[in-house]
Scaffold this motif. Structure first.
Motif, mmCIF file in Angstrom:
data_model
loop_
_atom_site.group_PDB
_atom_site.id
_atom_site.type_symbol
_atom_site.label_atom_id
_atom_site.label_comp_id
_atom_site.label_asym_id
_atom_site.label_seq_id
_atom_site.Cartn_x
_atom_site.Cartn_y
_atom_site.Cartn_z
ATOM 1 N N SER A 56 0.849 -1.184 0.000
ATOM 2 C CA SER A 56 0.000 0.000 0.000
ATOM 3 C C SER A 56 0.882 1.231 0.000
ATOM 4 C CB SER A 56 -0.908 0.024 1.238
ATOM 5 O OG SER A 56 -1.514 1.291 1.406
ATOM 6 N N MET A 58 -0.227 4.018 1.119
ATOM 7 C CA MET A 58 -0.754 4.859 2.193
ATOM 8 C C MET A 58 -0.576 4.259 3.582
ATOM 9 S SD MET A 58 -2.219 7.232 0.197
ATOM 10 C CE MET A 58 -3.167 7.467 -1.320
ATOM 11 N N GLN A 96 -9.142 8.409 8.103
ATOM 12 C CA GLN A 96 -8.264 7.751 7.136
ATOM 13 C C GLN A 96 -9.008 6.750 6.249
ATOM 14 O OE1 GLN A 96 -5.180 8.800 6.920
ATOM 15 N NE2 GLN A 96 -5.203 10.026 8.805
ATOM 16 N N ASP A 98 -10.535 6.669 3.465
ATOM 17 C CA ASP A 98 -10.419 6.590 2.005
ATOM 18 C C ASP A 98 -9.336 5.622 1.559
ATOM 19 O OD1 ASP A 98 -8.467 8.451 2.945
ATOM 20 O OD2 ASP A 98 -8.221 9.184 0.909
ATOM 21 N N TRP A 99 -8.253 5.479 2.334
ATOM 22 C CA TRP A 99 -7.243 4.485 2.017
ATOM 23 C C TRP A 99 -7.289 3.286 2.953
ATOM 24 C CZ3 TRP A 99 -3.919 2.831 5.701
ATOM 25 C CH2 TRP A 99 -3.653 3.671 6.791
ATOM 26 N N TYR A 103 -7.466 -0.871 2.034
ATOM 27 C CA TYR A 103 -6.275 -1.625 2.443
ATOM 28 C C TYR A 103 -6.634 -2.819 3.319
ATOM 29 C CZ TYR A 103 -2.079 -3.125 4.764
ATOM 30 O OH TYR A 103 -1.076 -3.913 5.261
ATOM 31 N N ASP A 186 -3.653 -0.269 -3.627
ATOM 32 C CA ASP A 186 -3.881 0.903 -4.484
ATOM 33 C C ASP A 186 -4.381 0.498 -5.865
ATOM 34 O OD1 ASP A 186 -2.389 2.810 -2.537
ATOM 35 O OD2 ASP A 186 -0.966 1.199 -2.961
ATOM 36 N N SER A 190 -8.284 0.666 -7.404
ATOM 37 C CA SER A 190 -8.419 1.738 -8.410
ATOM 38 C C SER A 190 -7.871 1.268 -9.754
ATOM 39 C CB SER A 190 -7.688 3.002 -7.941
ATOM 40 O OG SER A 190 -8.154 3.437 -6.689
ATOM 41 N N TRP A 237 -6.263 11.085 -6.541
ATOM 42 C CA TRP A 237 -5.496 10.013 -5.885
ATOM 43 C C TRP A 237 -4.142 10.535 -5.457
ATOM 44 C CZ3 TRP A 237 -0.874 7.415 -6.742
ATOM 45 C CH2 TRP A 237 -0.709 6.206 -6.067
ATOM 46 N N ARG A 240 -4.437 12.927 -2.424
ATOM 47 C CA ARG A 240 -4.597 12.182 -1.171
ATOM 48 C C ARG A 240 -3.279 11.540 -0.758
ATOM 49 N NH1 ARG A 240 -9.284 10.928 -3.991
ATOM 50 N NH2 ARG A 240 -8.521 8.877 -4.649
ATOM 51 N N ARG A 241 -2.517 11.067 -1.748
ATOM 52 C CA ARG A 241 -1.261 10.399 -1.429
ATOM 53 C C ARG A 241 -0.235 11.358 -0.829
ATOM 54 N NH1 ARG A 241 3.044 7.316 -5.479
ATOM 55 N NH2 ARG A 241 4.082 6.159 -3.804
ATOM 56 N N ARG A 244 -1.188 12.414 2.648
ATOM 57 C CA ARG A 244 -0.868 11.359 3.617
ATOM 58 C C ARG A 244 0.616 11.391 3.981
ATOM 59 N NH1 ARG A 244 -1.440 8.531 7.930
ATOM 60 N NH2 ARG A 244 -0.740 6.375 7.829
#
Length: 455
Positions: A56, A58, A96, A98-99, A103, A186, A190, A237, A240-241, A244
């Protein structure tokens, strides 16, 4: 100083976020060092152990959790949390989600399939059909909740360490790999953002052409992004990455920055990376999003390898410092940008990186002609290695000077962290107990002070 968490001393075969991490922060402060650079903190594939091949982009690597600190702070069992801890856990999971949710779903299903990569799962799970995923996870609810809890424990321990570092005047400098692993949450969550065929196989994979490190180039095997699809929501994406990463670090290095301008695409069935080609990337469209989300002055570009004018212009347009590596400087070319005389203030200088040999290992392999080239740049040609190169890095006009811990410890090839393009003992080096002692801190501080870098 550059040192990954796994390389900290410890009772086991890998460092963690426990007492030795705090001792290292104390060492840095005593040595006059204000930045701790680390490799990615993401969960790794166990067989490879590479932080650049993660499950991952994230999540945190829960193997780094300190069991001693976990027990000491009452985080050993989710069933025994205090009301305050339970509220903090629930709040963190919501923030958190969204990721985190993709995961933990991916991780639980991967365990159920004996750690098989997700493209080999049954089609409904491979395609993340909501009903199929829900049915498969129903009997795994306790495991899914434990996976959430483990991520929170990692976050608590990391935040505590980062706060302690800040109290000692030490910034955390992280690393963002530009690509992600095919077998990752990830890509599974997606798929539409990546160039995959109908069977979820990459059409082309990442790598780089032949270079200093590998005669056939390097084949990294990451899937390439579908930049047009990513642009449809303004590179959400990526926003967000990087957000993070900034939650974790004060500074972030964008690994393989060159790939934002153009990336090396290797046909998935090609035997080596020689068969690849450069394909344009999103450039300023994406970088403007990253800088906006990260904040000014927080990003560094890893601009090593085949660098074009367009890549330099992209970096300079957004004010990102580039990298200078002294081990690359002494090839006889007076125009070599890694030479100390060519350094710019807006840059970060290294004796070597995690992909280089240690300075002592590098020096031992140079012939006398090459050594004379190095000595010609030294203030004191008689100063022994690796301290001569350490001093040269700190004398640079580059704004930030970074030295791998292996160089500070005076270690040779046996302490190399990674040899690109190879498998085997990479990522395994660990400092011995007591290596970062008061005497070494005083020696480092003397050089930091003498070169005017003491803040």
């Amino acid at each position: 100083m550059l040192l990954h968490v796994t390389s900290l001393p410890g009772p086991g075969s890998s460092g963690d976020l426990g007492d030795e991490a705090y001792r290292f922060v104390d060492f840095l402060a005593a040595a006059g060092c204000s930045v701790w650079q680390l490799l990615p903190l993401a969960p790794t594939h166990p067989a490879e152990r590479s932080p650049y091949d993660a499950l991952s982009a994230m999540a945190g690597n829960t193997d780094l959790i300190s069991s001693e600190h976990r027990v000491a702070h009452g985080l050993d069992d989710p069933a025994t949390l205090t009301a305050q801890q339970q509220a903090a856990f629930s709040s963190w999971c919501a923030a958190q989600a969204d990721w985190l949710e993709p995961y933990v779903e991916y991780a639980a299903l991967r365990e159920r399939h004996d750690l098989a990569p997700w493209p080999s799962w049954p089609p409904a799970l491979r395609n993340r059909d909501p009903r199929a995923v829900a049915d498969a996870l129903a009997p795994l609810a306790d495991r899914v909740q434990l996976l959430r809890f483990e991520q929170w424990v990692f976050a608590v321990q990391w935040d505590r360490l980062r706060d302690y570092a800040a109290s000692r005047g030490v910034l955390m400098f992280g690393d963002l790999p530009i690509f992600v692993s095919l077998d990752s949450a990830d890509v599974w969550a997606s798929r539409d953002l990546f160039h995959l065929d109908e069977e979820s196989r990459p059409i082309t994979v990442s790598g780089c052409p032949p270079d200093y490190f590998a005669a056939d180039g390097q084949r990294w095997d990451n899937p390439h992004y579908d930049w047009a699809a990513m642009a449809e929501d303004g590179f959400g994406w990526w926003r967000r990455r990087i957000t993070r990463q900034r939650e974790l670090f004060d500074l972030v290095r964008i690994d393989h920055f060159r790939g934002l301008d153009a990336a090396w695409h290797v046909p998935a069935d090609a035997p080596t990376a020689r068969e690849g080609e450069w394909v344009p990337g999103p450039g300023a469209d994406l970088l403007s999003v990253l800088v906006d989300a990260a904040g000014p002055g927080t990003l560094v570009a890893e601009d090593l390898g085949v660098i074009t004018e367009e890549v330099d212009e992209l970096r300079l347009q957004f004010g990102l410092p580039g990298m200078k590596v002294l081990q690359f400087a002494f090839d006889g070319d007076r125009g070599n940008l890694h030479l100390p005389s060519r350094h710019e203030e807006q840059s970060v200088v290294y004796t070597g990186t995690h992909d280089n040999d240690t300075t002592l290992g590098w020096w031992d392999q140079l012939d006398e002609t090459d050594r004379e080239q190095v000595r010609s740049s030294l203030v004191d040609p008689e100063e022994p290695m690796p301290w001569a190169l350490i001093r040269l890095a700190m004398q640079s006009r580059a704004r930030l000077s970074v030295v791998p811990a292996q160089d500070i410890l005076g270690l040779g090839n046996e302490a190399r962290m990674n040899t690109p393009g190879t498998a085997g003992d990479n990522w395994a080096w660990q400092a011995r107990a007591g290596a970062f002692d008061d005497g070494l801190a005083r020696r480092v501080r003397e050089v930091v002070t003498a070169t005017g870098r003491l803040s």
